[in-house]
Design an enzyme around this catalytic site. Structure first.
Site, PDB file in Angstrom:
ATOM      1  N   GLY A  88       0.815  -1.219   0.000  1.00  0.00           N
ATOM      2  CA  GLY A  88       0.000   0.000   0.000  1.00  0.00           C
ATOM      3  C   GLY A  88       0.843   1.260   0.000  1.00  0.00           C
ATOM      4  N   GLY A  90       2.645   3.804   1.409  1.00  0.00           N
ATOM      5  CA  GLY A  90       3.209   4.066   2.724  1.00  0.00           C
ATOM      6  C   GLY A  90       3.680   5.488   2.920  1.00  0.00           C
ATOM      7  CE  LYS A 111       7.527   7.994  -4.628  1.00  0.00           C
ATOM      8  NZ  LYS A 111       8.059   7.486  -5.910  1.00  0.00           N
ATOM      9  CG  ASP A 123      10.043   9.037   7.651  1.00  0.00           C
ATOM     10  OD1 ASP A 123       9.682   8.591   6.538  1.00  0.00           O
ATOM     11  OD2 ASP A 123      11.139   9.609   7.830  1.00  0.00           O
ATOM     12  NE  ARG A 174       3.740   8.666  -8.401  1.00  0.00           N
ATOM     13  CZ  ARG A 174       4.287   7.560  -7.891  1.00  0.00           C
ATOM     14  NH1 ARG A 174       5.516   7.215  -8.219  1.00  0.00           N
ATOM     15  NH2 ARG A 174       3.609   6.809  -7.044  1.00  0.00           N
ATOM     16  NE  ARG A 181       0.924   1.502  -6.840  1.00  0.00           N
ATOM     17  CZ  ARG A 181       2.034   2.207  -6.852  1.00  0.00           C
ATOM     18  NH1 ARG A 181       3.172   1.635  -7.197  1.00  0.00           N
ATOM     19  NH2 ARG A 181       2.039   3.476  -6.509  1.00  0.00           N
ATOM     20  CG  ASP A 250       5.303  -3.141  -5.071  1.00  0.00           C
ATOM     21  OD1 ASP A 250       5.915  -4.204  -5.250  1.00  0.00           O
ATOM     22  OD2 ASP A 250       5.830  -2.130  -4.576  1.00  0.00           O
ATOM     23  CG  ASN A 251       7.619  -0.486  -7.791  1.00  0.00           C
ATOM     24  OD1 ASN A 251       6.824   0.082  -7.055  1.00  0.00           O
ATOM     25  ND2 ASN A 251       8.838  -0.810  -7.409  1.00  0.00           N
ATOM     26  CG  ASP A 260       6.328   3.400  -7.740  1.00  0.00           C
ATOM     27  OD1 ASP A 260       6.059   4.512  -7.263  1.00  0.00           O
ATOM     28  OD2 ASP A 260       5.573   2.421  -7.622  1.00  0.00           O
TER      29      ASP A 260
END
Length: 484
Positions: A88, A90, A111, A123, A174, A181, A250-251, A260
């Protein structure tokens, strides 16, 4: 005046299991360092307003504009071949969607905008260096004509993030056709939520492949369409010497865009086994492996879609295998056609593929610069790129005999070759120099200049000729790093 963004929110209208609703975390002192004004205009936004302090606050996530419905998208993924059932967004938050001047729906995502429920103890922030890298490379890819996410803005936050050391924090805005994806489908497939897979597939078809809405076998058509786009995309990567670096599922974008930009890089000397990513220790995502990995990723998508193909799973598997079988032919056709154009061949004859492969082999043996060899070939001046020029001379004799069979004049051929062989690419040492100037000295003039040069990759720019030069031995960048 108030900054107005005419958001639509079709993805956040899907069931709650598709995302988490979460607002960006405010930052201390946002400062705009770059706005992509042409892209802003294309999106129907007012660049003058986005360049105000209020605009900077929106682009940094300090202020959420009216009409936005901020979400972090859920997805899973194979990372270096190992499956992770929940990843997901993050450190990214989708503000919403806009319809651009061409009538296309585009995501606007922040992003580095703070933690989300998918942050996995991270973080949720981004350091300045990776933000600048993604801005530079994604916009360079756009200028090269390669489908890609784009960069609308880069903002420094006035806060530090801590990686190996303290670094300036930043946020990238972005823009993408969507952020869906292969891993988005995997998220639901691994949970055996077939209805969610169907809902997601229907959303993708309506958004990206509307020509399939009335197709007889809609979901078969979806897999075939994604296979075709990914095959053509990876062929385009190889034709400019691009290495993605982290081709995890996922990319891998369902829309067929490059997404990504982490430890991505462009080759200098041609080497099919080239790897730059510091985390790709086994070379899984090396330059020449990218077509094979793209097919591997598409096979994972096919597995997700099998329940939608019908109740007879043996039949569904056979049908999926047949669709996947088209990848190699589509990729090869796109790649070989692109190579022919790069060497000035505009008709197809027996022996062309072998002739071009012989050039690539000689380039690898002689550590010839990938970009400059093809660029100089248009002026019949590529010999200087070879450590052993005699090896090039033998090939050049055969090439001259072959181009003599083409109908184009020398002038026409050179113009056509220049139109497909860039002079300027985001060379790794240039990108790193730009990042160091920004991080260490708060100096963005080198960044601005590099972005300007890369916006016209095929044009001669005499005042910026040095940007075409490969690195000196002490300038070589041997590793690139992920920004997380």
């Amino acid at each position: 005046m108030t900054v107005h963004i005419p958001f639509q929110n079709s993805y956040s209208a899907l069931p709650d299991s598709f995302f988490a609703r979460v607002a960006p975390t405010p930052v201390a002192a946002p400062r705009l360092i770059k706005l992509n004004r042409p892209l802003a205009l294309q999106l129907g936004l007012d660049p003058d307003l986005l360049e105000t302090p209020e605009g900077a606050e929106i682009l940094a996530g300090k202020t959420v504009p009216s009409g936005a419905d901020p979400i972090a998208m859920a997805y899973a993924g194979h990372q270096f071949g190992n499956f992770v059932p929940q990843l997901g967004d993050g450190r990214a938050i989708l503000l919403g969607e806009v319809i651009d001047r061409h009538g296309l729906r585009r995501d606007i995502q922040l992003k580095g905008s703070g933690p989300t429920p998918f942050s996995r103890r991270g973080d949720g922030r981004a350091a300045l260096g990776p933000v600048l890298r993604e801005y530079i490379v994604s916009e360079a890819m756009f200028a090269l004509g390669i489908p890609t996410t784009r960069s609308l803005a880069a903002v420094v936050t006035g806060e530090q993030v801590f990686r190996e050391t303290a670094l300036p924090g930043a946020v990238l805005t972005r823009v993408a056709s969507s952020h869906i994806r292969v891993g988005t489908f995997q998220f639901f497939a691994v949970r055996r939520d077939t209805e969610a897979v169907r809902r997601l597939a229907d959303h993708v078809i309506a958004r990206h492949y509307p020509e399939l809405l009335n197709a007889e076998r809609t979901y078969h058509g979806l897999l075939g369409a994604v296979v075709a786009r990914q095959a053509e995309l990876v062929a385009r990567w190889l034709l400019v010497g691009f290495i993605h670096g982290v081709m995890n599922t996922d990319n891998s974008s369902i829309s067929g865009e490059t997404i990504d930009y982490g430890p991505c890089a462009f080759m200098d000397a041609y080497n099919p086994s080239q790897v730059f990513s510091s985390i790709d220790e086994m070379g899984r995502y090396a330059y020449a492996n990218q077509p094979r990995i793209a097919l591997w990723n598409l096979t994972r998508l096919a597995e997700c879609l099998l329940p939608l193909f019908g109740d007879d799973q043996d039949k569904a598997v056979a049908e999926a295998q047949d669709i996947l079988g088209a990848f190699s032919e589509t990729f090869s056709a796109a790649y070989q056609a692109g190579l022919r154009r790069k060497v000035g061949l505009f008709t197809e004859r027996e022996g062309d593929e072998a002739l071009i492969q012989d050039l690539l082999d000689a380039m690898a043996k002689n550590q010839a610069d990938f970009t400059l060899t093809f660029r100089k070939l248009a002026a019949d001046d590529a010999r200087s790129e070879f450590m052993d020029p005699a090896g090039f001379d033998e090939w050049a004799g055969r090439w001259h005999a072959r181009i003599a069979l083409e109908p184009q004049t020398a002038v026409e051929r050179q113009a056509a070759m220049h139109a497909v062989n860039p002079l300027f690419i985001p060379r790794n040492h240039r990108v790193e120099a730009v990042i160091q100037a920004a991080v260490n000295d708060d100096d963005y003039a080198p960044f601005d200049e590099l972005v300007k040069v890369l916006a016209k990759p095929f044009e001669e720019q005499p005042e910026y000729a040095a940007y075409a030069d490969p690195p000196l031995p002490d300038q070589r960048v041997l590793q690139t790093f992920c920004g997380t």
